[in-house]
Design an enzyme around this catalytic site. Structure first.
Site, PDB file in Angstrom:
ATOM      1  N   HIS A 190       0.793  -1.226   0.000  1.00  0.00           N
ATOM      2  CA  HIS A 190       0.000   0.000   0.000  1.00  0.00           C
ATOM      3  C   HIS A 190       0.827   1.279   0.000  1.00  0.00           C
ATOM      4  O   HIS A 190       0.382   2.305  -0.498  1.00  0.00           O
ATOM      5  CB  HIS A 190      -1.043  -0.033   1.115  1.00  0.00           C
ATOM      6  CG  HIS A 190      -2.200  -0.889   0.723  1.00  0.00           C
ATOM      7  ND1 HIS A 190      -2.274  -2.224   1.051  1.00  0.00           N
ATOM      8  CD2 HIS A 190      -3.254  -0.637  -0.066  1.00  0.00           C
ATOM      9  CE1 HIS A 190      -3.353  -2.729   0.501  1.00  0.00           C
ATOM     10  NE2 HIS A 190      -3.973  -1.797  -0.177  1.00  0.00           N
ATOM     11  N   GLU A 433     -11.406 -10.162  -6.277  1.00  0.00           N
ATOM     12  CA  GLU A 433      -9.990 -10.166  -5.884  1.00  0.00           C
ATOM     13  C   GLU A 433      -9.602 -11.442  -5.155  1.00  0.00           C
ATOM     14  O   GLU A 433      -8.475 -11.586  -4.712  1.00  0.00           O
ATOM     15  CB  GLU A 433      -9.640  -8.927  -5.056  1.00  0.00           C
ATOM     16  CG  GLU A 433     -10.512  -8.662  -3.862  1.00  0.00           C
ATOM     17  CD  GLU A 433     -10.150  -7.362  -3.138  1.00  0.00           C
ATOM     18  OE1 GLU A 433      -9.064  -6.800  -3.374  1.00  0.00           O
ATOM     19  OE2 GLU A 433     -10.965  -6.931  -2.303  1.00  0.00           O
ATOM     20  N   ASP A 457      -4.767  -8.120  -5.114  1.00  0.00           N
ATOM     21  CA  ASP A 457      -5.043  -9.274  -4.254  1.00  0.00           C
ATOM     22  C   ASP A 457      -5.265 -10.536  -5.071  1.00  0.00           C
ATOM     23  O   ASP A 457      -4.870 -11.623  -4.653  1.00  0.00           O
ATOM     24  CB  ASP A 457      -6.257  -8.993  -3.360  1.00  0.00           C
ATOM     25  CG  ASP A 457      -5.849  -8.155  -2.150  1.00  0.00           C
ATOM     26  OD1 ASP A 457      -4.814  -8.479  -1.543  1.00  0.00           O
ATOM     27  OD2 ASP A 457      -6.547  -7.184  -1.828  1.00  0.00           O
ATOM     28  N   CYS A 504      -9.734  -2.288 -11.078  1.00  0.00           N
ATOM     29  CA  CYS A 504      -9.113  -1.210 -10.308  1.00  0.00           C
ATOM     30  C   CYS A 504      -7.798  -1.667  -9.673  1.00  0.00           C
ATOM     31  O   CYS A 504      -7.182  -0.925  -8.923  1.00  0.00           O
ATOM     32  CB  CYS A 504     -10.074  -0.684  -9.251  1.00  0.00           C
ATOM     33  SG  CYS A 504     -10.618  -1.954  -8.111  1.00  0.00           S
TER      34      CYS A 504
HETATM   35  C1  PEP Z   1      -6.685  -4.916  -5.346  1.00  0.00           C
HETATM   36  O1  PEP Z   1      -6.546  -5.795  -4.489  1.00  0.00           O
HETATM   37  O2  PEP Z   1      -6.362  -5.081  -6.538  1.00  0.00           O
HETATM   38  C2  PEP Z   1      -7.234  -3.608  -4.992  1.00  0.00           C
HETATM   39  C3  PEP Z   1      -7.497  -2.705  -5.909  1.00  0.00           C
HETATM   40  O3  PEP Z   1      -7.430  -3.346  -3.665  1.00  0.00           O
HETATM   41  P1  PEP Z   1      -6.244  -2.980  -2.644  1.00  0.00           P
HETATM   42  O4  PEP Z   1      -5.003  -2.749  -3.451  1.00  0.00           O
HETATM   43  O5  PEP Z   1      -6.680  -1.762  -1.911  1.00  0.00           O
HETATM   44  O6  PEP Z   1      -6.180  -4.190  -1.784  1.00  0.00           O
HETATM   45 MG    MG Z   2      -7.529  -5.607  -2.590  1.00  0.00          MG
END
Ligand code: PEP
Ligand code: MG
Length: 574
Positions: A190, A433, A457, A504
């Site tokens: 993150h 995911e 994920d 996303c």
């Molecule tokens: C993902 O897992 O691809 C996602 C967009 O969510 P995050 O990166 O916030 O886990």
């Molecule tokens: Mg995610």
């Protein structure tokens, strides 16, 4: 000193040139030793307190000069806390019964902080954190340790750290941060995602030992596009990187101007290009970079920055502001995705062997329905008159989705009964995911209005590779044939049920992946705002026919490396 070249994982584009600030959060251990007399210990405390006052005044002046008095006022408040007679009184009590200054300070701070935290008032609870912060500062000085906290950065620098938590990254002052480099972390941890959102050059996964190779004050060049870091570069190298930086920035300016137009393929088909954001400032950035909507509003940062969950009113204000910035364009709000690498301080998190497989995302929302309902109420109220959608993270089966939807419906009923204004027609979808969701899209379509692929994920869970672990980052391959098959299956099954399927995860913004995803027929690509101009430019060069041909070829390959080589070649030929 001879120049040193090091290489890590390129995590966020951009070149930074400047001095290093090594961020080493120090463990403050209180030594077990006999105390001096009460007056002697008290004198040690007062001397440390005075040093703390000088440090805080320095911070106040630096921040006030850079960001204004309001931003700096926190350091003024901390100085006032130093003079709190209650703190001094408590410490005297403890040293008089034989404690050292360090022990007395830590006991006194704990008592005061608990008192404030127990007052059931948001303001006092926040002050408890400040009291702890002030206590930590005095204790560090008592222990004779230097200030290495991020707040001690007073000159624009490149931050180097073993690792940065999402909240560390969020607390970086953009005016003082040229970029950051970490020993740990992966492309989709993150802190890397946040760096891309903030447009901050970043390199991660340099490997342990990074902090032995460079120290605060060293001069370096870093390139977040290639993952290169050069320690003590010569003049020629600096000049070369300045030139590359200028060329890249002027290319981005040209692409940015073109990105004001909606994305269309070379044969004229509209494709939605949206942005991933975490707060209102990024929504403005997204608009500037040509976002046609928000494909992912990560709401969890709201839950991480405070000592308690955000109130309905606070959330309402923030969501409303984002909807307003986006001026009627669609915004997908993802409900809280805490846990995993994002545990908030106020929730008792069990020690977990595998946090990413543990208590996170929708699992927490279903176990803590009041927190979940508060968020849903805030979103639905803020969405009145706007174009919003709600999305649940980490769904892995229909039962879970039905339970989340039932809570959503009950929130709507409550709002209706209370005659509160809200948006009654907000579509509800899920992130795909988990591999379970990807293979069950046809079933989940029964209760999901749309789907958005979370490839960060999805790759982690499909490849069994921790997305933040530098040691195995080479195995984190979103272009692996197994992941691509799951993506294709999701899009096909969603479309067969007449559902919109977006993406996303970070893959949607990677030029190496865009031609393949276009060939799959993905409806929307949502990415960090700064990747949008390049993505629109690329899509404009591809016809659907060409994209399908590339996809067909890529899907016949057997490894991620083969696929990457193939698409890299395609990009070079366009
Ligand atoms: C993902 O897992 O691809 C996602 C967009 O969510 P995050 O990166 O916030 O886990
Ligand atoms: Mg995610």
């Amino acid at each position: 000193m001879t120049p040193k070249n090091l290489r890590g994982i390129p995590a966020s584009d951009g070149i930074a040139i400047g001095p290093v600030f090594c961020y080493i959060p120090t463990e403050l251990t209180i030594p077990v030793c006999a105390a001096g007399g009460a007056d002697e210990e008290m004198a040690r405390f007062t001397a440390a307190r005075e040093r703390a006052r000088v440090e805080l005044q320095g911070l106040y002046e630096a921040v006030a000069k850079r960001a204004g008095k309001e931003e700096a006022s926190i350091f003024e408040a901390h100085q006032e806390m130093l003079s709190d007679p209650a703190l001094e009184g408590k410490i005297r009590e403890f040293v008089e019964v034989g404690q050292t200054a360090e022990q007395a300070l830590s006991l006194a701070i704990e008592e005061l902080a608990n008192l404030l935290a127990g007052m059931d008032d948001e303001l006092f609870a926040a002050r408890a954190l400040d009291v702890k912060d002030v206590g930590r500062r005095i204790l560090r000085i008592l222990l004779g340790l230097p200030d290495t906290a991020l707040s001690a950065v007073t000159e624009p620098s490149i931050i180097i750290a073993e690792d940065l938590t999402p909240s560390d990254t969020a607390s970086l002052d953009p005016a003082l941060t040229y970029g950051f480099i970490t020993a740990q972390g992966g492309l989709t941890s993150h802190s890397a995602i946040l760096a891309r959102t903030l447009g901050l050059p970043a390199i991660v996964g340099m490997g342990s030992g990074l902090l032995d190779k460079v120290s605060s004050g060293a001069f370096i060049v870093m390139d977040g596009r290639t993952g290169e870091m050069i320690v003590e570069p010569d003049q020629e190298t600096i000049a070369r990187y300045k030139q590359i930086k200028m060329e890249r920035e002027s290319r981005l300016l040209i692409l940015k101007a073109a990105a004001e137009k909606d994305a269309v393929t070379a044969n004229g088909r509209r494709v939605e290009i949206a942005a991933n954001i975490g707060e209102a400032a990024s929504a403005r950035d997204a608009m500037e970079h040509g976002a046609e909507g928000i494909g992912l509003l990560r709401t969890e940062f709201l839950y991480l920055e405070d000592t308690q969950p955000p109130s309905e009113e606070k959330q309402y204000r923030i969501y409303r502001e984002i909807f307003e910035v986006m001026k009627g364009r669609p915004v997908i709000v993802r409900t809280l995705d805490i846990g995993g690498d994002k545990p908030p301080s106020y929730m008792p998190f069990p020690a977990e062997m595998n946090p990413f497989l543990g208590w996170r995302a929708i699992r927490i929302s279903l176990d803590e329905p009041e927190i979940f309902k508060t968020q849903l109420r805030a979103i639905l109220r803020a969405a009145a008159g706007h174009h919003a959608r709600i999305m649940f993270p980490m769904i892995s089966d229909l039962d879970e989705l039905r339970r989340a939807r039932a809570i959503f419906e009950s929130v709507k009923r409550d709002l209706e009964l209370a005659s509160v204004e809200f948006a009654a027609d907000v579509p509800v979808g899920i992130m795909v995911e988990t591999p379970a969701a990807a293979v069950l899209v046809d079933v989940l379509a029964e209760a999901s209005d749309f789907f958005s692929l979370g490839t960060n994920d999805l790759t982690q869970y499909t490849m069994a590779v921790d997305r933040g672990n530098a040691k195995v980052s080479g195995l984190f391959q979103p272009l692996h044939p197994a992941v691509l098959r799951l993506i294709r299956q999701t899009i096909d099954a969603g479309h067969a049920k007449g559902k919109w399927v977006g993406m996303c995860g970070e893959l949607a913004g990677m030029t190496k992946a865009i031609p393949i995803l276009l060939g799959f027929g993905l409806d929307e690509f949502s990415m960090n705002p700064r990747a949008i101009p390049e993505a629109k430019n690329l899509i404009g060069k591809l016809t659907d026919e060409k994209a399908r041909e590339i996809t067909g070829q890529a899907m016949s390959l057997r490894t991620a490396a083969e696929i990457e080589n193939y698409t890299t070649g395609i990009l070079a030929s366009l």
